[in-house]
Design a protein around this motif. Sequence first.
Motif, short mmCIF file in Angstrom:
data_model
loop_
_atom_site.label_atom_id
_atom_site.label_comp_id
_atom_site.label_asym_id
_atom_site.label_seq_id
_atom_site.Cartn_x
_atom_site.Cartn_y
_atom_site.Cartn_z
N GLY A 1 0.69 -1.28 -0.04
CA GLY A 1 -0.07 -0.05 0.09
C GLY A 1 0.71 1.19 -0.09
O GLY A 1 1.93 1.17 0.60
N GLY A 2 0.16 2.40 -0.45
CA GLY A 2 1.06 3.46 -0.55
C GLY A 2 1.25 4.24 0.62
O GLY A 2 1.89 5.35 0.56
N ASN A 3 0.67 3.53 1.64
CA ASN A 3 0.82 4.50 3.08
C ASN A 3 1.95 4.04 3.93
O ASN A 3 1.89 4.06 4.93
N TRP A 4 2.84 3.20 3.17
CA TRP A 4 3.99 2.74 3.75
C TRP A 4 4.98 3.93 4.30
O TRP A 4 5.02 5.05 3.75
N ASP A 5 5.85 3.60 5.11
CA ASP A 5 6.82 4.58 5.73
C ASP A 5 8.15 3.55 6.11
O ASP A 5 7.90 2.50 5.85
N TYR A 6 9.13 3.92 6.59
CA TYR A 6 10.34 3.09 6.55
C TYR A 6 10.20 2.29 7.63
O TYR A 6 10.82 1.15 7.72
N PRO B 1 -1.73 -5.19 7.88
CA PRO B 1 -0.65 -4.27 8.24
C PRO B 1 0.72 -4.93 8.64
O PRO B 1 0.55 -6.10 9.22
N PHE B 2 1.80 -4.19 8.84
CA PHE B 2 3.07 -4.75 9.11
C PHE B 2 4.02 -3.64 9.70
O PHE B 2 3.64 -2.66 9.20
N GLU B 3 4.84 -3.91 10.48
CA GLU B 3 5.65 -2.93 11.16
C GLU B 3 7.06 -3.65 11.03
O GLU B 3 7.35 -4.66 11.21
N GLY C 1 3.73 -0.40 7.25
CA GLY C 1 3.22 -0.52 5.73
C GLY C 1 2.16 -1.58 5.90
O GLY C 1 1.53 -2.00 6.90
N SER C 2 1.74 -1.77 4.51
CA SER C 2 0.67 -2.86 4.51
C SER C 2 0.64 -3.54 3.27
O SER C 2 1.22 -3.17 2.19
N PHE C 3 0.06 -4.84 3.22
CA PHE C 3 -0.03 -5.31 2.04
C PHE C 3 -1.87 -5.16 1.65
O PHE C 3 -2.31 -5.52 2.64
N ASP C 4 -2.12 -4.76 0.35
CA ASP C 4 -3.51 -4.37 0.08
C ASP C 4 -3.84 -5.48 -0.88
O ASP C 4 -3.20 -5.71 -1.73
N TYR C 5 -5.26 -5.80 -0.92
CA TYR C 5 -5.62 -6.63 -1.96
C TYR C 5 -6.98 -5.99 -2.31
O TYR C 5 -7.91 -6.02 -1.63
N LYS C 6 -7.20 -5.41 -3.30
CA LYS C 6 -8.39 -4.90 -4.05
C LYS C 6 -9.47 -5.56 -4.23
O LYS C 6 -9.24 -6.93 -5.10
N ILE C 7 -10.52 -5.74 -3.55
CA ILE C 7 -11.66 -6.58 -3.56
C ILE C 7 -12.69 -6.08 -4.79
O ILE C 7 -13.25 -6.93 -5.55
N ASP C 8 -13.08 -4.66 -4.67
CA ASP C 8 -13.77 -4.27 -5.57
C ASP C 8 -13.87 -2.80 -5.70
O ASP C 8 -13.13 -2.15 -4.82
N ASP C 9 -14.03 -2.12 -6.97
CA ASP C 9 -13.91 -0.67 -7.18
C ASP C 9 -15.09 -0.11 -7.93
O ASP C 9 -15.00 0.81 -8.62
N LYS C 10 -16.31 -0.73 -7.70
CA LYS C 10 -17.31 -0.41 -8.22
C LYS C 10 -17.82 1.28 -7.74
O LYS C 10 -18.28 1.96 -8.57
N VAL C 11 -18.05 0.95 -6.44
CA VAL C 11 -18.37 2.22 -5.69
C VAL C 11 -17.19 2.79 -4.70
O VAL C 11 -17.16 2.36 -3.59
N GLY C 12 -16.23 3.36 -5.00
CA GLY C 12 -15.18 3.52 -4.32
C GLY C 12 -14.40 2.31 -4.44
O GLY C 12 -14.15 1.76 -5.26
N PHE D 1 -6.23 0.67 -9.09
CA PHE D 1 -5.98 0.63 -7.64
C PHE D 1 -5.05 1.65 -7.02
O PHE D 1 -5.32 2.05 -6.07
N SER D 2 -4.37 2.17 -7.74
CA SER D 2 -3.31 3.19 -7.31
C SER D 2 -4.11 4.42 -7.14
O SER D 2 -3.60 5.22 -6.06
N ALA D 3 -5.30 4.77 -7.69
CA ALA D 3 -5.97 5.76 -7.39
C ALA D 3 -6.63 5.79 -5.92
O ALA D 3 -6.87 6.48 -5.15
N SER D 4 -6.79 4.39 -5.07
CA SER D 4 -7.34 4.24 -3.92
C SER D 4 -6.24 4.67 -2.84
O SER D 4 -6.64 5.02 -1.67
N ILE D 5 -4.85 4.83 -3.34
CA ILE D 5 -3.92 5.40 -2.29
C ILE D 5 -3.31 6.45 -2.77
O ILE D 5 -2.23 6.90 -2.13
N ASN D 6 -3.85 7.08 -3.75
CA ASN D 6 -3.40 8.47 -4.26
C ASN D 6 -3.42 9.63 -3.09
O ASN D 6 -4.42 9.70 -2.75
#
Length: 135
Positions: free
Chosen positions: A30-35, A56-58, A38-49, A96-101
């Motif tokens: 996921g784009g929300n990672w820091d040093y 998550p991991f550290e 972070g997290s691994f993200d799996y897109k389930i759906d993108d019809k409405v949002g 999917f990148s838009a979800s973390i933009n």
Amino acid sequence: MIEIPSKLEGKTFNLYKLEQQLKPLGYVIGGNWDYDHGSFDYKIDDKVGYQFLRVPFESIDGQLDAKNATVQFGRPFLLSHKYQIGLDDHANTGNFSASINQFSEPEDPDATFPEKFVDLGKSLVQELEGVLLDG
């Protein structure tokens, strides 16, 4: 947000090896990672949002941008983001990148997660447990 208790919580893994195992299954970092987290993200759906499973991991040894980083998983959860139409031309592209933009402002960053995808999210966590713990 819906938390999904998992046998993965508290388990440690080499981040580079995790990426090699999870990317073929459809997970992205996921784009929300820091040093240090972070997290691994799996897109389930993108019809409405966007609805996705987030694992998550550290970092417990090394920085996340290093090949030898060791990470520890937290509790997986299901998350839904609903984006405003018109604020960002790329927010509705279906990527999917838009979800973390970071430049797309969510209309509702913690939108209600559709009930029809909850069982799918739970089965995805079970699949991850099988791949990472039993494999």
